[in-house]
Scaffold this active site. Structure first.
Site, PDB file in Angstrom:
ATOM      1  N   TYR A 106       0.268   9.173  15.066  1.00 27.72           N
ATOM      2  CA  TYR A 106       1.441   8.300  15.280  1.00 27.72           C
ATOM      3  C   TYR A 106       2.715   9.067  15.622  1.00 27.72           C
ATOM      4  CZ  TYR A 106      -1.529   5.536  12.081  1.00 27.72           C
ATOM      5  OH  TYR A 106      -2.566   4.915  11.452  1.00 27.72           O
ATOM      6  N   ARG A 157      -1.684  11.490  10.301  1.00 27.03           N
ATOM      7  CA  ARG A 157      -0.536  10.658  10.698  1.00 27.03           C
ATOM      8  C   ARG A 157       0.364  11.327  11.756  1.00 27.03           C
ATOM      9  NH1 ARG A 157       3.078   8.781   7.981  1.00 27.03           N
ATOM     10  NH2 ARG A 157       2.964   6.680   8.791  1.00 27.03           N
ATOM     11  N   GLY A 177       0.866  -1.178   0.000  1.00 26.77           N
ATOM     12  CA  GLY A 177       0.000   0.000   0.000  1.00 26.77           C
ATOM     13  C   GLY A 177       0.895   1.218   0.000  1.00 26.77           C
ATOM     14  N   TYR A 179      -2.365   6.720   3.227  1.00 22.61           N
ATOM     15  CA  TYR A 179      -2.954   6.962   4.544  1.00 22.61           C
ATOM     16  C   TYR A 179      -3.090   8.459   4.823  1.00 22.61           C
ATOM     17  CZ  TYR A 179      -1.645   2.085   4.707  1.00 22.61           C
ATOM     18  OH  TYR A 179      -1.496   0.764   4.393  1.00 22.61           O
ATOM     19  N   CYS A 203      -9.539  22.237  16.790  1.00 23.29           N
ATOM     20  CA  CYS A 203      -9.486  22.545  18.219  1.00 23.29           C
ATOM     21  C   CYS A 203      -8.988  21.350  19.019  1.00 23.29           C
ATOM     22  CB  CYS A 203     -10.861  23.003  18.698  1.00 23.29           C
ATOM     23  SG  CYS A 203     -11.411  24.410  17.756  1.00 23.29           S
ATOM     24  N   GLU A 204      -7.737  21.003  18.804  1.00 19.72           N
ATOM     25  CA  GLU A 204      -7.074  19.897  19.509  1.00 19.72           C
ATOM     26  C   GLU A 204      -5.594  20.237  19.562  1.00 19.72           C
ATOM     27  OE1 GLU A 204      -8.092  16.469  20.208  1.00 19.72           O
ATOM     28  OE2 GLU A 204     -10.124  16.567  19.393  1.00 19.72           O
TER      29      GLU A 204
HETATM   30  N1  LLP Z   1      -2.269  -5.966   3.932  1.00 23.00           N
HETATM   31  C1  LLP Z   1      -2.930  -5.896   5.098  1.00 23.00           C
HETATM   32  C2  LLP Z   1      -3.699  -7.050   5.562  1.00 23.00           C
HETATM   33  C3  LLP Z   1      -2.878  -4.714   5.856  1.00 23.00           C
HETATM   34  O1  LLP Z   1      -3.527  -4.647   7.007  1.00 23.00           O
HETATM   35  C4  LLP Z   1      -2.132  -3.607   5.377  1.00 23.00           C
HETATM   36  C5  LLP Z   1      -2.061  -2.364   6.139  1.00 23.00           C
HETATM   37  C6  LLP Z   1      -1.467  -3.734   4.145  1.00 23.00           C
HETATM   38  C7  LLP Z   1      -1.559  -4.935   3.457  1.00 23.00           C
HETATM   39  C8  LLP Z   1      -0.683  -2.625   3.546  1.00 23.00           C
HETATM   40  O2  LLP Z   1       0.437  -2.286   4.303  1.00 23.00           O
HETATM   41  P1  LLP Z   1       1.501  -1.228   3.750  1.00 23.00           P
HETATM   42  O3  LLP Z   1       2.187  -1.830   2.543  1.00 23.00           O
HETATM   43  O4  LLP Z   1       0.774   0.002   3.383  1.00 23.00           O
HETATM   44  O5  LLP Z   1       2.432  -1.013   4.883  1.00 23.00           O
HETATM   45  N2  LLP Z   1      -2.459   4.019   8.881  1.00 23.00           N
HETATM   46  C9  LLP Z   1      -1.103   3.552   9.114  1.00 23.00           C
HETATM   47  C10 LLP Z   1      -0.816   2.263   8.388  1.00 23.00           C
HETATM   48  C11 LLP Z   1      -1.771   1.149   8.737  1.00 23.00           C
HETATM   49  C12 LLP Z   1      -1.580  -0.064   7.892  1.00 23.00           C
HETATM   50  C13 LLP Z   1      -2.712  -1.027   8.056  1.00 23.00           C
HETATM   51  N3  LLP Z   1      -2.602  -2.204   7.284  1.00 23.00           N
HETATM   52  C14 LLP Z   1      -0.132   4.649   8.731  1.00 23.00           C
HETATM   53  O6  LLP Z   1      -0.565   5.708   8.292  1.00 23.00           O
HETATM   54  O7  LLP Z   1       1.081   4.492   8.903  1.00 23.00           O
END
Ligand code: LLP
Length: 426
Positions: A329, A325, A288, A385, A355-356
């Site tokens: 995080y 983000r 992703g 994201y 307002c945070e």
């Molecule tokens: N596959 C599954 C089952 C997942 O849960 C995720 C991400 C991916 C693939 C993709 O992962 P990536 O290649 O993007 O690392 N919101 C957070 C990231 C949460 C990821 C959740 N799952 C952020 O902004 O860092």
């Protein structure tokens, strides 16, 4: 003296041309004039390059990319990736419907998600093979429901078990998913139990195993660890089933450079996959972030600034509702002025108007910005994201998205209006 700004390497689609920041040569300033502020902008070139970097380094492997739609779910982004050959990793019926609208071939889709409801499953089970290549099962209860429903509805489908290998991906605690204490997946024992009980079901065929140990991973070690556990479980499961599995899904997680991280080498990652999974008929990957993060920027304008002694605060028209983000995080995003001015860089706290207290993009960041209303900047590496996690908190309509691809500038999501905000309220 003119000040230069060193952009992180990973954002090579965002570069300065004569002191003005561009996306692949298109002036970001002009995009803001045309579409308003704040604005998400994506580079098609960057997405294409990142996709090809993965596929070319995995050459020789029976690979199917299933893009993790949650990173950026815009239909045009899905269409672009699908045109390159990508499928989708979908975690909700909503995401499945997006894949449908973007015409991503069903045989390239997997359905993940820890809380698939009976209602969602019922809608999908009306379709051949449940409208996907395979369903990834996250819990024993879910599997029992799937077996029950598939039999009741006489629908054949493939499934894979999501294995929780109890590996620490050594990433941010909040985006780690492969440790026993995390809510995801099934243990080895649970998977083998289910295989013994349901291995020969007439409708539900156990075809694979999947893992996803976390996100923004910048070391090969956790992958090595998880892959070897997965390879072991694959053998055990096959022994129980008395047949081979037809695929493994290795998840996503490949990290990118936001600041000074050193992303893993894709050829080394591919070598690791080859080392562990020599004779697997099909390998799925679910990237992703690594496809989208560097391809996007959030453009924003200064509304006001404040100076109190040595503390300077830059207040933007974008807020944590647009890019959460940093607030959620403590994530780092590079910030670049759209015009390289004559001013010296000074330290700023860069905040939004929500307002945070947690509504910030950066703290004590050196920026060559004067703090005047209307000055513009780009918050980089926010293609993944970013918009997909945005909200309308503080009743701020969601902002517009623009894709610059193959010399064309396309508005791919209109700015929401106040009417949109209250549309469903009675
Ligand atoms: N596959 C599954 C089952 C997942 O849960 C995720 C991400 C991916 C693939 C993709 O992962 P990536 O290649 O993007 O690392 N919101 C957070 C990231 C949460 C990821 C959740 N799952 C952020 O902004 O860092």
């Amino acid at each position: 003296m003119k000040k230069t700004f060193q952009l992180p390497k990973a954002t090579d689609s965002f570069f300065y041309k004569k002191d003005r920041l561009t996306v692949d040569g298109v002036l970001l300033d002009e995009l803001l004039e045309r579409f308003g502020s704040p604005l998400y902008v994506y580079s098609g070139t960057s997405i294409r390059k990142s996709y090809q970097a993965i596929t070319s380094s995995m050459k020789g492997l029976p690979l199917q990319i299933c893009y993790a739609v949650k990173a950026n779910s815009n239909l045009q982004i899905l269409r672009l990736l699908s045109s390159l050959g990508a499928g989708c990793d979908l975690v909700s019926y909503g995401e499945w419907s997006r894949a449908e609208l973007a015409r991503v071939p069903r045989e390239r889709r997997v359905l993940s998600g820890v809380a698939k409801t009976a209602k969602e499953l019922e809608s999908l089970f009306k379709l051949e093979n449940a409208g996907v290549f395979s369903v990834h099962v996250e819990s024993a209860m879910e599997f029992e429901l799937i077996v029950l429903m598939a039999n009741a509805m006489r629908r054949k489908l493939r499934v894979a078990f999501r294995y929780n290998p109890d590996v620490d991906a050594r990433t941010l605690d909040k985006i780690s998913t492969g440790r026993k204490k995390d809510k995801f997946g099934l243990t080895r024992e649970e998977i083998l139990d289910l295989a013994i009980t349901y291995g020969d079901d007439d409708f539900v065929r156990i075809e694979g195993l999947s893992i996803h140990i976390g996100s923004q991973i910048t070391s090969l070690k956790p992958y090595d660890h998880a892959f070897s556990r997965l390879a072991e479980l694959k053998e055990e499961l096959e022994a129980h089933l008395g047949r081979s599995l037809s695929y493994l899904d290795l998840g996503g997680g490949i990290g990118v450079q936001y600041r000074d991280e050193r992303p893993i080498s894709l050829p080394d990652y591919a070598a690791l996959v080859k080392k562990h999974f020599k004779k697997v008929p099909k390998i799925l990957l679910e990237p992703g972030r690594s496809l989208l993060a560097s391809a996007g920027a959030l453009l924003s304008e200064v509304v006001y600034s404040k100076e109190r002694g040595r503390n300077r605060t830059l207040i933007l028209d974008a807020g944590m509702n647009d890019l959460v983000r940093p607030a959620l995080y403590g994530a780092y995003h590079e910030i670049a002025p759209l015009i390289l001015g004559q001013t010296d860089a000074v330290q700023w706290d860069v905040v939004g108007g929500i307002c945070e207290s947690s509504d910030y993009f950066a703290k004590n960041r050196k920026l060559a910005i004067e703090g005047l209303p209307g000055e513009r900047l780009a918050i980089l590496s926010s293609g993944a994201y970013g918009f997909s996690m945005s909200s309308t908190y503080n009743s701020r309509p969601r902002i517009a998205e623009v894709l610059v691809d193959q010399g064309k500038v396309k508005l791919i999501r209109k700015r929401e209006t106040i009417k949109d905000l209250v549309r469903h309220e009675v």
